[in-house]
Write an enzyme that holds these catalytic residues in place. Structure first.
Site, PDB file in Angstrom:
ATOM      1  N   SER A  13     -31.919 -36.970  -2.586  1.00 25.85           N
ATOM      2  CA  SER A  13     -31.356 -37.307  -1.280  1.00 25.85           C
ATOM      3  C   SER A  13     -32.416 -37.821  -0.314  1.00 25.85           C
ATOM      4  CB  SER A  13     -30.653 -36.093  -0.677  1.00 25.85           C
ATOM      5  OG  SER A  13     -31.543 -35.000  -0.579  1.00 25.85           O
ATOM      6  N   GLU A  31     -25.093 -43.839  -3.120  1.00 25.33           N
ATOM      7  CA  GLU A  31     -26.166 -44.765  -2.758  1.00 25.33           C
ATOM      8  C   GLU A  31     -26.954 -45.101  -4.022  1.00 25.33           C
ATOM      9  OE1 GLU A  31     -28.165 -44.239   1.518  1.00 25.33           O
ATOM     10  OE2 GLU A  31     -28.053 -42.352   0.437  1.00 25.33           O
ATOM     11  N   HIS A  80     -27.821 -41.583  -5.571  1.00 23.14           N
ATOM     12  CA  HIS A  80     -27.629 -40.448  -4.674  1.00 23.14           C
ATOM     13  C   HIS A  80     -26.151 -40.137  -4.506  1.00 23.14           C
ATOM     14  CE1 HIS A  80     -27.933 -38.798  -0.289  1.00 23.14           C
ATOM     15  NE2 HIS A  80     -27.789 -37.832  -1.174  1.00 23.14           N
ATOM     16  N   ASN A  82     -29.154 -40.580   4.925  1.00 21.39           N
ATOM     17  CA  ASN A  82     -29.918 -39.465   5.484  1.00 21.39           C
ATOM     18  C   ASN A  82     -30.946 -39.929   6.516  1.00 21.39           C
ATOM     19  OD1 ASN A  82     -28.594 -37.399   4.191  1.00 21.39           O
ATOM     20  ND2 ASN A  82     -29.931 -37.421   2.408  1.00 21.39           N
TER      21      ASN A  82
END
Length: 713
Positions: free
Chosen positions: A429, A462, A450, A500
Site C-alpha cells: 500500500s 492500483e 494494490h 494513499n
C-alpha cells in the site's frame, strides 16, 4: 422497404405487419440525436403507410437499446435553452410511436435501459426473452427519465411500483418484470420474434383490445385519492432516507410523477420535461454524468490492455495468507482463476481459508450462490506451505507483512522458484515499487498490484508501474485485475502511489484540527453529513488502523519531508503509542463493541478527549471541509502534474472506487471544477499559513489564469 436510415430500418415482414428494427453501426443501439431524428422520420413514414395492420419493434443486436447517448450530455446540458428544446422534441418522438393507428409490440432481448425501456413503454405490448434486463437507471446519472418514463410507467404498473423503480434505478429481470406487469410475456430467446408477431397479429385481428391497453397512458393516473396521497408520502420518506439531500434526482422524479398524475399525457410530459431540465443544471448531475464518462475511459483502457497482453493469467499464487491473502485468493478463484495460497505458517493458511469460506458463506445465505458453486470456488484455492506448490503459476501476488525487508526477501526467493516468464507483483500500500524491484534479477516482470480491504467489496486495484516494469507486464496485470472483477487504474511509482498519497494530506488536515483541540466527532459529522464521505476522517482512521496510518506517516515523511513531515506529537501518533489501533482491537478515536441486539456499535471514547486535550472548540462546517479537502485536492493536482496518474478522470475514479469519494461530487477534480479554480485558489491561499499542503501549485494557478479545465477532452 418503408424506411432506411443509418440506425433504423422499417419494412413489411408479413401481410400488413411491419418491423421497425434498431440496427446501429456500432456494438449497441442507443438514442443519440441522429438516431432520435431517424426514429421520428421512420414513425412518420409508418403513420402514413397504407395497409399497415401492426408494428413490431426489434433490435438487430443481442441487446435491445442501452439508452440515450450519454457522451452527448455534458455538452448538450451546458445550454439550458438547448436542453429544453431537445428534451421536449425528443420525448414527443415516443408519442409518435404510441400514436400509431395500429397495435405495437416491443420484442426485447438483452438490455432495454433508460430510453430503451421508455421505447417499450410507448408500445402497446412488451414481450421479452429470458436474457432481458429492463430498467430506468437515470437517477444514477443525477437525472430522471426524459422520454415519458415518469408519465407512462405509473399508468402501466401503478404508482407504487413505478416510483420504486424510478427512484432507485433498479433493473428488472424478466420474471420480476412480468410479476409487476412491466412486460406481458417472457419467452425463450429463439421464440422472441415469433411471440411478438403472434401478439401483434392477434391484436390486429381484434383478438386483443390494444386500444384499451393504450388508453390509460393517455389519461390522468387512475388512483384513489387517499391511496395516492399515501403513495407519494411514503415515496418521499423513502427518498429522504435513502438518497438524502445530496441527490436531487429521486426527489424530482417523485414530484414529476405527482405533478403529472392529475393530467393527461401532454401535461404530464410537460411536468417531466421541466423536472428533467432542472436536474441537468445541478452539480450532482454534472458529477454523476462525469463519473459515467470517466468510468468508460477507465474500462476502455482496461479493454485495450487486455488486447495488448501477451501473457494470459490462467493460474495464480498468493504469498501470505491471512485476511488479505485469503481475500485475494477468494476473488481470483471466484472469478475463475485457480490460485495457490502459500504461507510459512499453517495457522495463517487456516485463517486465509476461513476468510474465503466466510465470504462464500454470506453469499450462500443471501441466495447468491449454491453449494455446488461454493465447493467449486473452495476447491480452486490450494493452500500450501511448500515453495514447490507455486511452480507453474502465471502470476505471483505477494501479500506478506508491510515491511520492505521482509517483502524483498520473499520476492527474491520466489523469483528463483517460479518460471522465467511468471509475473511477480506486490500488494503493497505504500512501499516504493522501485525499491522492491531492486531485490529482483528481472524487474521488467515486476509491478505493484494494490488491493483495497475488504478485497471482495472494494472495486479498485492500483497497478503500479515501476521504472523498469515492461508494458507487457502492466497489460497482463490490468487484464488479470479486470478478470477478477476489479477496476484497474495504472499509476506510476511514488510514496503512497496515488490513493494513499492523496489520502495522507486529507488525514493530516484533520489531525491538525484535532491537535488544536477541535472535537474529532464533530469533524466526522461535518465530513459525513455535509460533505458526503461514507466515513469521517476519525472513523476512517479507526477502520484503516491507527497503527497503519501512523506507519504511513513515516513513509510519506521520507518521500515528502517538507510537505508531509512526521509529527510524533500528533493525534494519530499518540493513539498509536497508546496501542489504540482502531477497530482491529476495539479502541481508537472511538470505542467499538456491540449493541443490545448484538450489532456492531461505536461510541466516542472519553479517554481520548483527555489524552489528546480536546476541548469543546468548534469550527464552522465550511472551515472543517476546507481544511480537510484543500490538502487532498492539492495533492491530486501534484500527482497529475508529476505524471503519477495519467488523467484527472482516472484520479477521480480512483478516489471514488478506492476511498468512497462522494459520487454526487464526482471525484476531487470534478469537485475542484465545481468550486471553480479561482475560488479554490482563494480558499487555499486563506489557509496557506498552515503549511505546504495548503499551498497550490504554479500549474493550478496557470490553469485558472488561462481558463482551462482539467476535465476537458
Amino acid at each position: 422497404m418503408i424506411y432506411q436510415g443509418d440506425s433504423i430500418r422499417v419494412e413489411f415482414v408479413e401481410d400488413g405487419i411491419a418491423e421497425l428494427q434498431f440496427a446501429a453501426a456500432g456494438s449497441v443501439n442507443k438514442f443519440d440525436q441522429k438516431t432520435l431524428e431517424e426514429f421520428s422520420q421512420a414513425l412518420t413514414k409508418l403513420a402514413n403507410t397504407a395497409d399497415l395492420r401492426g408494428v413490431i419493434v426489434t433490435s438487430s443486436k443481442p441487446t435491445f437499446i442501452v439508452g440515450a447517448d450519454i457522451t452527448e450530455f455534458l455538452t448538450l446540458f451546458a445550454n439550458v435553452e438547448q436542453t429544453k428544446t431537445w428534451v421536449a422534441k425528443a420525448s414527443r418522438v415516443f408519442d409518435q410511436l404510441e400514436d400509431l393507428p395500429v397495435p405495437t409490440v416491443a420484442a426485447v432481448a438483452g438490455f432495454a435501459l433508460g430510453g430503451g425501456c421508455e421505447a417499450t413503454l410507448a408500445c402497446d405490448y412488451r414481450v421479452v426473452d429470458t436474457t432481458a434486463v429492463i430498467g430506468l437507471p437515470e437517477v444514477k446519472l443525477g437525472l430522471i427519465p426524459g422520454f415519458g418514463g415518469t408519465m407512462r410507467l405509473p399508468r402501466i404498473i401503478g404508482p407504487d411500483n413505478a416510483l420504486e423503480l424510478i427512484t432507485t434505478g433498479k433493473n428488472n429481470k424478466p420474471d420480476d418484470a412480468l410479476k409487476i406487469g412491466l412486460v406481458d410475456s417472457v419467452v425463450a430467446p429463439e421464440k422472441l420474434r415469433d411471440a411478438a408477431l403472434s401478439i401483434v397479429k392477434a391484436a390486429a385481428n381484434g383478438e386483443l383490445d390494444w386500444k384499451a391497453k393504450r388508453q390509460p397512458k393517455l389519461e390522468p393516473l387512475k388512483a384513489n385519492e387517499t391511496e395516492s396521497t399515501m403513495t407519494f408520502v411514503t415515496a418521499k420518506a423513502m427518498a429522504a432516507a435513502q438518497a438524502g439531500k445530496h441527490y436531487p434526482a429521486p426527489h424530482a422524479a417523485i414530484k414529476a410523477v405527482e405533478d403529472g398524475a392529475r393530467f393527461g399525457r401532454e401535461e404530464a410530459l410537460n411536468a417531466e420535461n421541466a423536472a428533467f431540465v432542472g436536474l441537468t443544471q445541478t452539480d450532482a448531475c454534472r458529477a454523476q454524468v462525469g463519473i459515467f464518462m470517466a468510468d468508460q475511459l477507465v474500462k476502455g483502457k482496461a479493454k485495450k490492455a487486455g488486447k495488448l497482453a501477451t501473457k494470459e493469467i490462467k493460474r495464480a499464487a498468493v504469498l501470505g495468507a491471512g485476511i488479505m491473502g485469503g481475500g485475494i485468493a477468494y476473488q481470483s478463484a471466484y472469478k475463475g482463476v485457480p490460485v495457490v495460497m502459500k504461507d510459512i505458517r499453517q495457522d495463517a493458511l487456516d485463517l486465509g481459508m476461513k476468510e474465503a469460506r466466510k465470504i462464500l458463506g454470506k453469499l450462500l445465505e443471501r441466495g447468491r450462490m449454491d453449494h455446488k458453486k461454493m465447493a467449486q470456488v473452495l476447491s480452486s484455492i490450494t493452500p500450501t506451505l511448500l515453495d514447490d506448490g507455486v511452480k507453474g503459476v502465471d502470476i505471483v501476488v505477494e501479500a506478506v507483512v508491510e515491511n520492505p525487508d521482509v517483502k524483498g526477501k520473499v520476492l527474491a526467493q520466489m523469483e528463483d522458484v517460479v518460471d522465467a516468464d511468471t509475473i511477480i507483483v506486490s500488494n503493497t500500500s505504500t512501499i516504493s515499487i522501485d525499491r522492491l524491484a531492486k531485490n529482483l534479477k528481472d524487474p521488467s516482470r515486476f509491478c505493484g498490484m494494490h488491493f483495497f480491504n475488504p478485497v471482495h467489496k472494494m472495486p479498485l486495484v492500483e497497478v503500479i508501474r515501476g521504472e523498469k516494469t515492461s508494458e507487457e507486464t502492466v497489460a497482463a496485470v490490468v487484464a488479470y485485475a479486470t478478470r477478477m472483477g476489479k477496476t484497474a487504474i495504472v499509476v506510476n511509482d511514488c510514496p503512497g502511489f496515488l490513493v494513499n498519497r492523496v489520502l495522507f494530506p486529507y488525514l493530516a488536515g484533520f489531525a491538525g484540527m484535532v491537535d488544536e483541540g477541535v472535537d474529532f466527532a464533530g469533524i466526522d459529522k461535518v465530513m459525513e453529513r455535509q460533505f458526503g464521505w461514507p466515513m469521517g476522517p476519525a472513523y476512517l482512521s479507526d477502520v484503516v488502523g491507527i497503527d497503519t496510518a501512523d506507519h504511513c506517516t513515516v513513509v510519506m515523511a521520507d518521500g515528502f519531508p517538507s510537505r508531509m513531515p512526521r509529527d510524533t506529537s500528533s493525534a494519530i501518533a499518540k493513539l498509536a503509542a497508546a496501542e489504540r489501533f482502531g477497530q482491529k482491537n476495539g479502541k481508537g478515536f472511538y470505542n467499538y463493541g456491540v449493541d443490545k441486539k448484538g450489532r456492531p456499535a461505536k461510541e466516542k471514547a472519553p479517554e481520548v478527549y483527555d489524552m489528546l486535550g480536546i476541548s469543546d472548540k468548534q469550527l464552522e462546517a465550511d472551515e472543517i471541509i476546507a481544511r480537510c479537502m484543500v490538502p487532498m485536492v492539492n495533492e491530486c493536482v501534484r500527482c497529475l502534474e508529476e505524471g503519477i496518474v495519467a488523467s484527472a478522470a482516472e484520479c477521480d475514479m480512483a478516489l471514488l472506487y478506492g476511498l468512497g469519494f462522494p459520487p454526487f461530487r464526482g471525484g476531487p477534480f470534478r469537485y475542484l471544477e465545481t468550486v471553480g479554480l479561482e475560488n479554490f485558489i482563494a480558499l487555499a491561499d486563506k489557509y496557506a499559513h498552515l503549511g505546504e499542503m495548503y499551498q497550490v501549485t504554479d500549474g493550478l494557478r496557470e490553469m485558472a489564469k488561462s481558463g482551462k479545465s482539467y476535465l476537458a477532452g
